[in-house]
Design an enzyme around this catalytic site. Structure first.
Site, PDB file in Angstrom:
ATOM      1  N   ARG A   1       0.832  -1.142   0.024  1.00  0.00           N
ATOM      2  CA  ARG A   1       0.014   0.065  -0.024  1.00  0.00           C
ATOM      3  C   ARG A   1       0.796   1.084   0.131  1.00  0.00           C
ATOM      4  O   ARG A   1       1.774   1.562   0.798  1.00  0.00           O
ATOM      5  CB  ARG A   1      -0.756   0.054   1.127  1.00  0.00           C
TER       6      ARG A   1
ATOM      7  N   SER B   1     -21.307 -14.991  14.997  1.00  0.00           N
ATOM      8  CA  SER B   1     -20.687 -13.821  14.256  1.00  0.00           C
ATOM      9  C   SER B   1     -21.169 -13.996  12.576  1.00  0.00           C
ATOM     10  O   SER B   1     -20.760 -15.091  12.166  1.00  0.00           O
ATOM     11  CB  SER B   1     -19.429 -13.657  14.339  1.00  0.00           C
TER      12      SER B   1
ATOM     13  N   SER C   1     -19.196  -2.321   4.535  1.00  0.00           N
ATOM     14  CA  SER C   1     -18.684  -1.123   3.853  1.00  0.00           C
ATOM     15  C   SER C   1     -18.144  -1.392   2.472  1.00  0.00           C
ATOM     16  O   SER C   1     -17.819  -0.646   1.680  1.00  0.00           O
ATOM     17  CB  SER C   1     -17.646  -0.434   4.693  1.00  0.00           C
TER      18      SER C   1
ATOM     19  N   HIS D   1     -21.097   2.554   9.432  1.00  0.00           N
ATOM     20  CA  HIS D   1     -21.142   3.233   7.989  1.00  0.00           C
ATOM     21  C   HIS D   1     -22.608   3.500   7.824  1.00  0.00           C
ATOM     22  O   HIS D   1     -22.849   3.709   6.796  1.00  0.00           O
ATOM     23  CB  HIS D   1     -20.825   1.945   6.891  1.00  0.00           C
TER      24      HIS D   1
ATOM     25  N   THR E   1     -19.272   4.818  15.196  1.00  0.00           N
ATOM     26  CA  THR E   1     -18.000   5.730  15.023  1.00  0.00           C
ATOM     27  C   THR E   1     -18.321   7.258  14.831  1.00  0.00           C
ATOM     28  O   THR E   1     -19.222   7.630  14.429  1.00  0.00           O
ATOM     29  CB  THR E   1     -17.282   5.285  14.070  1.00  0.00           C
TER      30      THR E   1
ATOM     31  N   LYS F   1     -16.792   8.734  10.716  1.00  0.00           N
ATOM     32  CA  LYS F   1     -17.254   8.916   9.120  1.00  0.00           C
ATOM     33  C   LYS F   1     -18.393   9.776   8.959  1.00  0.00           C
ATOM     34  O   LYS F   1     -18.063  10.875   8.743  1.00  0.00           O
ATOM     35  CB  LYS F   1     -17.697   7.371   8.911  1.00  0.00           C
TER      36      LYS F   1
ATOM     37  N   THR G   1      -6.098   3.845  28.354  1.00  0.00           N
ATOM     38  CA  THR G   1      -6.267   4.424  26.978  1.00  0.00           C
ATOM     39  C   THR G   1      -6.381   6.053  27.252  1.00  0.00           C
ATOM     40  O   THR G   1      -7.259   6.416  27.997  1.00  0.00           O
ATOM     41  CB  THR G   1      -6.990   4.220  25.953  1.00  0.00           C
ATOM     42  N   THR G   2      -5.621   6.813  26.948  1.00  0.00           N
ATOM     43  CA  THR G   2      -5.643   8.367  27.032  1.00  0.00           C
ATOM     44  C   THR G   2      -7.060   8.775  26.389  1.00  0.00           C
ATOM     45  O   THR G   2      -7.291   8.246  25.149  1.00  0.00           O
ATOM     46  CB  THR G   2      -4.519   9.308  26.596  1.00  0.00           C
TER      47      THR G   2
ATOM     48  N   THR H   1      -8.436  -6.549   2.984  1.00  0.00           N
ATOM     49  CA  THR H   1      -9.835  -5.923   3.109  1.00  0.00           C
ATOM     50  C   THR H   1     -10.758  -6.702   2.357  1.00  0.00           C
ATOM     51  O   THR H   1     -11.945  -6.432   2.663  1.00  0.00           O
ATOM     52  CB  THR H   1      -9.598  -4.195   2.588  1.00  0.00           C
TER      53      THR H   1
END
Length: 438
Positions: free
Chosen positions: A26, A144, A196, A224, A252, A255, A284-285, A370
């Site tokens: 990539r 799943s 997606s 999405h 999220t 997006k 995690t901060t 992907t």
């Protein structure tokens, strides 16, 4: 240099070379986004002898262009002016600030849930949410969907529970798996609302029916779909009137809302358990106030405005129609995702490179892992800020690339493009930004 440095480095070089040999290496374009000119951006080529130039972005996940909305920019600027750049630490030490508390309340309201919890990304929210929920349920069986995102798969692995996979969107297969288990056993069904890469949608109501019938818990990824669907941008669950039938909704902020971060929303007890047990949250901060304030501004805007969603859907449908009319192989679906199928990694990369260099159009190639080998594609994502003129340029450019690379058309008859008259200004450029853009 240590004596064995070369031996170590050789392993990394070989690993990278393997990707190059498979045409999966990539390369990232150095793009300079400008909030006032999106989807136009400045591309800086790797070769220093080449001058930077404008390109049109057709693959952004800032689906609605909310990252450049005046309300969002103003909220971020105000927050950084008041609170500074950082968050001060983890939520458990000194990083719980009022803007993130307000954001979580906004998200809980968006999904009509008792509580919400914000993470640093959607990937982390899935990893933390799935692994913690499943590990806290005794003898939990995770069921799943076969095409669930990598973040969900990593959450399953971290949970350490038994798992079973049902065929993609195959409710008959899902029911067989559920029916084989004792009713009293804890079962967690994981699926996405909108996938997606292909752009297809889950049969949410049917999955909810099965969960109720077989006493299973449901966890849906709406990454999405949030912002883009539903009367207030609550996703496909809101559009279908099903939010109350899903136990945990994950989404999220990066997006449809144009910011950064991920979240889960659900019953207060579930959210509190994740908050209290998930190491991905505890250690995690925290997201800084400028990020959480901008995300909240985007959510509030999209709760009351359908303008962005309407223009977005129009441009998505217009793009699909124009590409298919030109004989280009669009994978049909009911969503805003426009997959343009190529089926070969090397040719997919070549098409992307040619679009950028010859036509100043940026569409990143989508290759394995992907998508499956043999289903490589260009994934096009129109936004409300693309215009009909942008679209005419896109179709002409792709047709040229298809001919140059001898890629197959779906029809021998290629329709001529009719370029619309130039518009005086881009569609859906926010009025507050016009002067700055000029």
């Amino acid at each position: 240099m240590k004596p064995n440095d070369k031996a170590y480095n050789a392993h990394f070089s070989a690993a990278v070379q393997k990707l190059k040999d498979e045409k999966r290496y990539r390369v990232f374009a150095n793009l300079e986004r400008n909030a006032y000119r999106f989807p136009t951006a400045l591309w800086r080529p790797e070769d220093p002898s080449e001058s930077p130039r404008d390109v049109t972005i057709w693959c952004s996940n800032d689906y609605l262009g909310m990252g450049g909305h005046p309300d969002v920019i103003a909220a971020a600027a105000n927050a950084i002016g008041v609170h500074g750049a950082g968050a001060g630490g983890t939520r458990n030490i000194s990083g719980t600030h009022n803007p993130i508390v307000e954001l979580e309340r906004e998200l809980a309201d968006l999904h009509d849930k008792e509580a919400a919890l914000v993470f640093t990304s959607g990937w982390i929210s899935n990893l933390a949410g799935i692994s913690t929920i499943a590990s806290l349920l005794p003898d939990c069986l995770i069921i799943s969907d076969a095409l669930n995102h990598n973040s969900m798969i990593e959450g399953i692995r971290r949970a350490g529970c038994e798992k079973q996979v049902f065929g993609h969107n195959d409710v008959a297969h899902l029911e067989r798996l559920l029916a084989a288990q004792p009713r009293e056993r804890a079962k967690l069904i994981l699926f996405e609302s909108l996938y997606s890469m292909d752009g297809d949608m889950a049969p949410i109501a049917e999955i909810a029916d099965l969960a109720e019938k077989y006493n299973a818990m449901t966890y849906i990824d709406e990454v999405h779909a949030v912002g883009m669907y539903g009367a207030r941008g609550g996703g496909l669950c809101e559009r279908e009137g099903l939010m109350h039938r899903i136990d945990v909704i994950e989404g999220t902020l990066a997006k449809g809302f144009g910011a950064l971060g991920g979240y889960i929303a659900g019953k207060a007890e579930v959210v509190d358990a994740v908050r209290s047990y998930a190491p991905q949250f505890i250690f995690t901060t925290t997201l800084p106030p400028m990020v959480t304030a901008s995300a909240r501004a985007a959510i509030r805007r999209l709760k009351t405005s359908g303008e962005e969603r309407a223009r977005h859907q129009f441009m998505a449908m217009a793009t699909k129609h124009a590409l298919m009319a030109a004989g280009l192989p669009v994978l049909e679906n009911p969503s805003h995702i426009v997959p343009l199928m190529i089926g070969d990694a090397a040719r997919c990369k070549a098409a992307s490179d040619l679009l950028m260099r010859r036509h100043s159009i940026y569409i990143q190639p989508i290759n394995y892992p992907t998508v499956a080998i043999g289903s490589e594609r260009l994934r096009i994502t129109p936004t409300p800020r693309h215009t009909e003129a942008h679209l005419a340029d896109l179709v002409e450019a792709i047709v040229d690339v298809w001919r140059e690379l001898d890629l197959p058309f779906t029809s021998a008859r290629i329709l001529p493009m009719r370029r619309p008259a130039p518009s005086s200004e881009p569609a859906c450029v926010y009025p507050q930004m016009r002067n700055a853009a000029e």
